[in-house]
Motif scaffolding. Structure first.
Motif, PDB file in Angstrom:
ATOM      1  N   SER A  98      31.223  -4.654 -27.355  1.00  0.00           N
ATOM      2  CA  SER A  98      30.681  -5.591 -28.350  1.00  0.00           C
ATOM      3  C   SER A  98      31.196  -5.287 -29.749  1.00  0.00           C
ATOM      4  CB  SER A  98      29.156  -5.567 -28.339  1.00  0.00           C
ATOM      5  OG  SER A  98      28.675  -6.095 -27.136  1.00  0.00           O
ATOM      6  N   LEU A  99      31.227  -4.015 -30.119  1.00  0.00           N
ATOM      7  CA  LEU A  99      31.766  -3.653 -31.434  1.00  0.00           C
ATOM      8  C   LEU A  99      33.223  -4.092 -31.570  1.00  0.00           C
ATOM      9  CD1 LEU A  99      30.374  -0.092 -32.230  1.00  0.00           C
ATOM     10  CD2 LEU A  99      30.015  -2.178 -33.540  1.00  0.00           C
ATOM     11  N   LEU A 100      33.988  -3.881 -30.532  1.00  0.00           N
ATOM     12  CA  LEU A 100      35.396  -4.253 -30.594  1.00  0.00           C
ATOM     13  C   LEU A 100      35.562  -5.768 -30.654  1.00  0.00           C
ATOM     14  CD1 LEU A 100      36.860  -1.701 -28.034  1.00  0.00           C
ATOM     15  CD2 LEU A 100      36.935  -1.575 -30.528  1.00  0.00           C
ATOM     16  N   ARG A 101      34.806  -6.500 -29.836  1.00  0.00           N
ATOM     17  CA  ARG A 101      34.925  -7.961 -29.773  1.00  0.00           C
ATOM     18  C   ARG A 101      34.426  -8.655 -31.025  1.00  0.00           C
ATOM     19  NH1 ARG A 101      32.345 -10.632 -24.542  1.00  0.00           N
ATOM     20  NH2 ARG A 101      33.655 -12.387 -25.089  1.00  0.00           N
ATOM     21  N   TYR A 102      33.294  -8.188 -31.541  1.00  0.00           N
ATOM     22  CA  TYR A 102      32.613  -8.916 -32.609  1.00  0.00           C
ATOM     23  C   TYR A 102      32.809  -8.306 -33.996  1.00  0.00           C
ATOM     24  CZ  TYR A 102      30.385 -11.145 -28.641  1.00  0.00           C
ATOM     25  OH  TYR A 102      30.158 -11.823 -27.467  1.00  0.00           O
ATOM     26  N   ASN A 103      33.353  -7.106 -34.092  1.00  0.00           N
ATOM     27  CA  ASN A 103      33.542  -6.476 -35.391  1.00  0.00           C
ATOM     28  C   ASN A 103      34.997  -6.097 -35.645  1.00  0.00           C
ATOM     29  OD1 ASN A 103      30.589  -5.726 -34.583  1.00  0.00           O
ATOM     30  ND2 ASN A 103      30.659  -5.600 -36.807  1.00  0.00           N
ATOM     31  N   VAL A 104      35.524  -5.194 -34.838  1.00  0.00           N
ATOM     32  CA  VAL A 104      36.842  -4.618 -35.114  1.00  0.00           C
ATOM     33  C   VAL A 104      37.934  -5.685 -35.093  1.00  0.00           C
ATOM     34  CG1 VAL A 104      38.614  -2.993 -34.311  1.00  0.00           C
ATOM     35  CG2 VAL A 104      36.206  -2.334 -34.274  1.00  0.00           C
ATOM     36  N   LEU A 107      45.982 -12.660 -31.330  1.00  0.00           N
ATOM     37  CA  LEU A 107      44.675 -11.993 -31.337  1.00  0.00           C
ATOM     38  C   LEU A 107      43.547 -12.981 -31.082  1.00  0.00           C
ATOM     39  CD1 LEU A 107      45.227  -9.532 -34.297  1.00  0.00           C
ATOM     40  CD2 LEU A 107      44.741  -8.900 -31.917  1.00  0.00           C
ATOM     41  N   TYR A 108      43.678 -14.194 -31.588  1.00  0.00           N
ATOM     42  CA  TYR A 108      42.656 -15.219 -31.358  1.00  0.00           C
ATOM     43  C   TYR A 108      42.610 -15.598 -29.877  1.00  0.00           C
ATOM     44  CZ  TYR A 108      39.852 -19.433 -31.781  1.00  0.00           C
ATOM     45  OH  TYR A 108      38.853 -20.363 -31.629  1.00  0.00           O
ATOM     46  N   TRP A 110      39.078 -16.710 -28.303  1.00  0.00           N
ATOM     47  CA  TRP A 110      39.279 -17.908 -27.473  1.00  0.00           C
ATOM     48  C   TRP A 110      38.243 -17.958 -26.353  1.00  0.00           C
ATOM     49  CZ3 TRP A 110      42.892 -21.921 -27.606  1.00  0.00           C
ATOM     50  CH2 TRP A 110      42.982 -22.703 -26.459  1.00  0.00           C
ATOM     51  N   SER A 111      38.099 -16.865 -25.659  1.00  0.00           N
ATOM     52  CA  SER A 111      37.161 -16.783 -24.539  1.00  0.00           C
ATOM     53  C   SER A 111      35.711 -16.852 -25.019  1.00  0.00           C
ATOM     54  CB  SER A 111      37.403 -15.491 -23.763  1.00  0.00           C
ATOM     55  OG  SER A 111      36.498 -15.379 -22.696  1.00  0.00           O
ATOM     56  N   ILE A 112      35.422 -16.180 -26.119  1.00  0.00           N
ATOM     57  CA  ILE A 112      34.065 -16.226 -26.681  1.00  0.00           C
ATOM     58  C   ILE A 112      33.716 -17.668 -27.037  1.00  0.00           C
ATOM     59  CG2 ILE A 112      32.572 -15.497 -28.582  1.00  0.00           C
ATOM     60  CD1 ILE A 112      34.290 -12.914 -28.730  1.00  0.00           C
ATOM     61  N   ALA A 113      34.664 -18.383 -27.667  1.00  0.00           N
ATOM     62  CA  ALA A 113      34.431 -19.782 -28.048  1.00  0.00           C
ATOM     63  C   ALA A 113      34.178 -20.652 -26.818  1.00  0.00           C
ATOM     64  CB  ALA A 113      35.618 -20.314 -28.848  1.00  0.00           C
ATOM     65  N   LEU A 164      32.864 -19.312 -36.083  1.00  0.00           N
ATOM     66  CA  LEU A 164      31.854 -20.088 -35.344  1.00  0.00           C
ATOM     67  C   LEU A 164      31.398 -19.436 -34.040  1.00  0.00           C
ATOM     68  CD1 LEU A 164      32.926 -23.776 -35.945  1.00  0.00           C
ATOM     69  CD2 LEU A 164      30.847 -22.649 -36.727  1.00  0.00           C
ATOM     70  N   PRO A 165      32.302 -19.018 -33.148  1.00  0.00           N
ATOM     71  CA  PRO A 165      31.809 -18.395 -31.914  1.00  0.00           C
ATOM     72  C   PRO A 165      31.096 -17.063 -32.162  1.00  0.00           C
ATOM     73  CG  PRO A 165      34.214 -18.422 -31.944  1.00  0.00           C
ATOM     74  CD  PRO A 165      33.755 -19.208 -33.118  1.00  0.00           C
TER      75      PRO A 165
END
Length: 190
Positions: free
Chosen positions: A59-65, A100-101, A121-124, A178-179
């Motif tokens: 989660s830290l890597l996906r949503y922060n780093v 990266l997106y 992309w996947s999160i969105a 947004l995501p």
């Protein structure tokens, strides 16, 4: 480039959220400190819960780093475009931002699969299902707009049209957030 290298705040200073980030977390390298603490489990809290530790790190890597690093790449692209003395190609950094997106685990099918991908992309696409913001092909509407903006930005950079590229970069930055905001809402109500 490692994930730890992405936490280097020297490049992240371009991010429009950098000062807010510093103020909130009270340290320059929050992401690095938090991820390393989870790996090392210095406080012993997550030691008996390896699945929790793994989820926390991912989660830290996906949503922060990665998003913070993406913002710095976007800023660097704009900086190179505007610097007439710089001989670096800003399109290389724009392509890195797009990579990266989109990520690299999307699979061979258009839109990837539910099990693939960890990046924006996947999160969105996941949040689009939950927030009913999919297009007719069941992809996130913002991803569809993002692809158009990636091509527009590339064309603007090749023409050295930095004024319009700045507008494109700003729109892409807002789409990218947004995501992340939807994920915060989704996990808060779950």
């Amino acid at each position: 480039m490692s994930l730890q290298d992405m936490t280097d705040t020297a490049e992240a200073k371009w991010s429009p959220y950098f000062n807010d980030y510093l103020e909130y977390y009270q340290r320059n390298k929050f992401d690095d400190s938090a991820v390393m603490a989870a790996f090392e489990d210095t406080d012993g809290v997550l030691n008996s819960y390896p699945d929790q530790r793994r989820a926390f790190i991912v989660s830290l890597l996906r949503y922060n780093v990665v998003p913070e690093y993406m913002m710095s790449v976007l800023g660097l692209t704009l900086e190179i475009c505007q610097d007439t003395e710089n001989t670096d190609s800003p399109t290389l950094f724009w392509d890195a931002f797009a990579a990266l997106y989109i990520g690299s685990l999307e699979g061979i099918d258009d839109g990837g699969s539910d099990a693939d991908g960890l990046l924006t992309w996947s999160i969105a696409n996941n949040r689009a299902r939950q927030f009913n913001t999919q297009n007719d092909n069941f992809l996130a509407e913002i991803n569809e707009e993002g692809v158009d903006l990636f091509f527009a930005g590339q064309s603007e950079l090749e023409r050295k049209d930095c004024v319009n590229f700045e507008k494109t970069a700003s729109r892409v930055l807002h789409l990218m957030l947004l995501p992340l905001i939807q994920s915060t809402i989704w996990y808060a109500i779950r």
